[in-house]
Design an enzyme around this catalytic site. Sequence first.
Site, PDB file in Angstrom:
ATOM      1  N   ARG A   1     -32.848  17.545 -52.982  1.00 15.30           N
ATOM      2  CA  ARG A   1     -32.873  18.789 -53.754  1.00 15.30           C
ATOM      3  C   ARG A   1     -33.797  18.656 -54.946  1.00 15.30           C
ATOM      4  O   ARG A   1     -33.708  17.690 -55.697  1.00 15.30           O
ATOM      5  CB  ARG A   1     -31.463  19.161 -54.211  1.00 15.30           C
ATOM      6  CG  ARG A   1     -30.546  19.377 -53.023  1.00 15.30           C
ATOM      7  CD  ARG A   1     -29.214  19.968 -53.387  1.00 15.30           C
ATOM      8  NE  ARG A   1     -28.418  20.109 -52.165  1.00 15.30           N
ATOM      9  CZ  ARG A   1     -27.169  20.580 -52.133  1.00 15.30           C
ATOM     10  NH1 ARG A   1     -26.589  20.963 -53.263  1.00 15.30           N
ATOM     11  NH2 ARG A   1     -26.529  20.686 -50.989  1.00 15.30           N
TER      12      ARG A   1
ATOM     13  N   ARG B   1     -26.240  15.010 -61.129  1.00  9.00           N
ATOM     14  CA  ARG B   1     -27.269  15.882 -60.554  1.00  9.00           C
ATOM     15  C   ARG B   1     -28.513  15.052 -60.270  1.00  9.00           C
ATOM     16  O   ARG B   1     -29.240  14.666 -61.169  1.00  9.00           O
ATOM     17  CB  ARG B   1     -27.592  17.022 -61.521  1.00  9.00           C
ATOM     18  CG  ARG B   1     -28.447  18.122 -60.935  1.00  9.00           C
ATOM     19  CD  ARG B   1     -28.699  19.237 -61.929  1.00  9.00           C
ATOM     20  NE  ARG B   1     -27.472  19.911 -62.331  1.00  9.00           N
ATOM     21  CZ  ARG B   1     -26.877  20.900 -61.651  1.00  9.00           C
ATOM     22  NH1 ARG B   1     -27.420  21.318 -60.524  1.00  9.00           N
ATOM     23  NH2 ARG B   1     -25.772  21.456 -62.082  1.00  9.00           N
TER      24      ARG B   1
ATOM     25  N   GLU C   1     -17.687  20.173 -59.886  1.00  7.66           N
ATOM     26  CA  GLU C   1     -17.741  20.583 -58.483  1.00  7.66           C
ATOM     27  C   GLU C   1     -18.168  19.419 -57.590  1.00  7.66           C
ATOM     28  O   GLU C   1     -19.176  18.773 -57.817  1.00  7.66           O
ATOM     29  CB  GLU C   1     -18.744  21.734 -58.335  1.00  7.66           C
ATOM     30  CG  GLU C   1     -18.817  22.229 -56.904  1.00  7.66           C
ATOM     31  CD  GLU C   1     -19.905  23.282 -56.708  1.00  7.66           C
ATOM     32  OE1 GLU C   1     -20.229  23.994 -57.678  1.00  7.66           O
ATOM     33  OE2 GLU C   1     -20.419  23.389 -55.581  1.00  7.66           O
TER      34      GLU C   1
ATOM     35  N   SER D   1     -17.732  22.439 -51.520  1.00 12.85           N
ATOM     36  CA  SER D   1     -17.856  23.878 -51.435  1.00 12.85           C
ATOM     37  C   SER D   1     -17.670  24.305 -49.991  1.00 12.85           C
ATOM     38  O   SER D   1     -18.307  23.767 -49.095  1.00 12.85           O
ATOM     39  CB  SER D   1     -19.247  24.276 -51.935  1.00 12.85           C
ATOM     40  OG  SER D   1     -19.386  25.661 -51.872  1.00 12.85           O
TER      41      SER D   1
ATOM     42  N   ARG E   1     -22.098  11.511 -56.004  1.00 12.80           N
ATOM     43  CA  ARG E   1     -21.393  12.315 -56.995  1.00 12.80           C
ATOM     44  C   ARG E   1     -19.891  12.002 -57.008  1.00 12.80           C
ATOM     45  O   ARG E   1     -19.276  11.917 -58.074  1.00 12.80           O
ATOM     46  CB  ARG E   1     -21.597  13.806 -56.767  1.00 12.80           C
ATOM     47  CG  ARG E   1     -21.026  14.631 -57.913  1.00 12.80           C
ATOM     48  CD  ARG E   1     -21.187  16.127 -57.740  1.00 12.80           C
ATOM     49  NE  ARG E   1     -22.470  16.618 -58.234  1.00 12.80           N
ATOM     50  CZ  ARG E   1     -22.761  17.919 -58.359  1.00 12.80           C
ATOM     51  NH1 ARG E   1     -21.854  18.826 -58.039  1.00 12.80           N
ATOM     52  NH2 ARG E   1     -23.950  18.298 -58.788  1.00 12.80           N
TER      53      ARG E   1
END
Length: 471
Positions: free
Chosen positions: A298, A313, A397, A400, A438
């Site tokens: 990403r 991140r 988070e 999802s 993460r």
Amino acid sequence: MIDLKQLRENPDRFRAGCRDKGMDVDVDRLLALDERRRSIMTKLEDARAEQNRLGKEVGPQLGKLKGQLKSATGDAKAALEREIASLESKPVALKAAVQQYEQEVASFEPEWKALWIQVPQPPASDVPKGSSSDDNVEIRRWNPPKSEWMDAFDTSKSFETNRGFKPKSHTELVRDLRLVDFERGVKMSGTRHYVLTGMGMRLHQAVLRYALDFMVERRGFTPMGVPVIVREECMVGTGFFPAGREQAYHIEESKRGAGADLFLTGTGEVGLMGIHADEILTLEQLPLKYTTCSTCFRREAGAAGKDTAGLYRIHQFDKVEQVVVCRADDAESRAWHGSMLQSVELILQSLGIPYRLLQCCTGDLGVKNEDMIDVESWMPGRGEIGKDGAPTGAYGETHSASRLGDYQCRRLNLRYRDENGKPVFAYALNNTVIASPRVLIPILEMHQQKDGSVVIPPPLRPYMGGATKIG
RNA sequence: GGACAGGUGUCCGAGCGGUUGAAGGAGCAGCACUGGAAAUGCUGUAUACGGCCAAAAGUCGUAUCGAGGGUUCGAAUCCCUCCCUGUCCGCCA
């Protein structure tokens, strides 16, 4: 993408969908272009029908005459040539008309199509309205009870109250335990890169392998290894493009003479959903339950300055992903949503990570989902700095889970044949199983001990040579 | 990366620039035959979009022979570009 027929029949539903999702797509322009396109197409098709009819009539005659022409001479030859010329001239006017209509359609078709694929899937009717993640609604939370390997933890109290000592943040833990080397990662690849070292790499691999095995052995999912370098069609088909183009790394192979560029995928969902693109499945093949472990890339464009420290991140990570493709049935889709979330909850509980489920509001949904539930894990090293100088902890988070209706399968042209033999676009769902590094943040921060070591959650130990702690 | 050979329906496989959505076979479905089955025979067997229809059924039209463009009155068939597959060579985890 959405169904144009539905758009025509009920444009308000889609206008409202855009509004609720906070997306600006000119639905009325799309409707106007669609209307114009259909009216021209009708004329075009009529002209072509006439052209075809004439062709069938004239063709055999021409063939015969041209055969005769070969052996003809003199006046007979001239007469034949005249006849041929007159026959050939018949469809010429139609050809001009057809070309004109074609040009007319071509002049606005790109805009029509671009608008079409931008129209978002309207949120499900029971998704709460809201403009941003601040309006998401907590569904439930889970705190670990006392177990054989860990004491109970209550996220409403500080870490120190729970454990009797001030927590280190995961950046401190990975530094002190030599699990991650950020400096050298940055040296090689720039900001937001890292090197997993020693037990850090082992823990990372353990988490991934545990999650994959869990999905396969306990939940009956089929493991897959999928490409992470894909063509643009895959990105468009899965709904990540055009909206998310800036988020993907772009391999410009066309600049080196190849016919097509490639893109690095940001999630295994792309590869998993791409598998059956352009296929018509049988009812017996459904539901498809696929899981994969893949590296995700990403660009994090637009996130400059956000979460710059640590493993939160980053540009490259690994993720176990799950997707379900089921029949076009709302109740079935909702049932799978629950089941997929249950998998996640079971895994988090087994790892002793406190978490909460959030029903995302309309404004937090992407273009392709009609319903989304985020799972946030408790990260003691996150959040505001408290009076005692230690972070107060916060949810971050980590998962999802989305329901996409038929939006994604329509784009992918992925269908199944229903009981009546009719092809129907399937419904799709996807959900993170675990994303690492993460998820190492809550694992390390939650299971750190007063002496600076970290207890390894029991399910991971078999994947780490039986080790029970790090440090 | 280089040199050839290819890419046609669920599958195999024909196809001369002209009534080819596409021969022939296989498979599958239905029907007939049978006590039941096999064998045999007959019939059917794509998708999308649009029109007609209240809707379904149906029907009509258009498009689709790897993808896109071109030539032509007309392209599965000719030309160009790209993608893919196979074989050989080169390189290589």
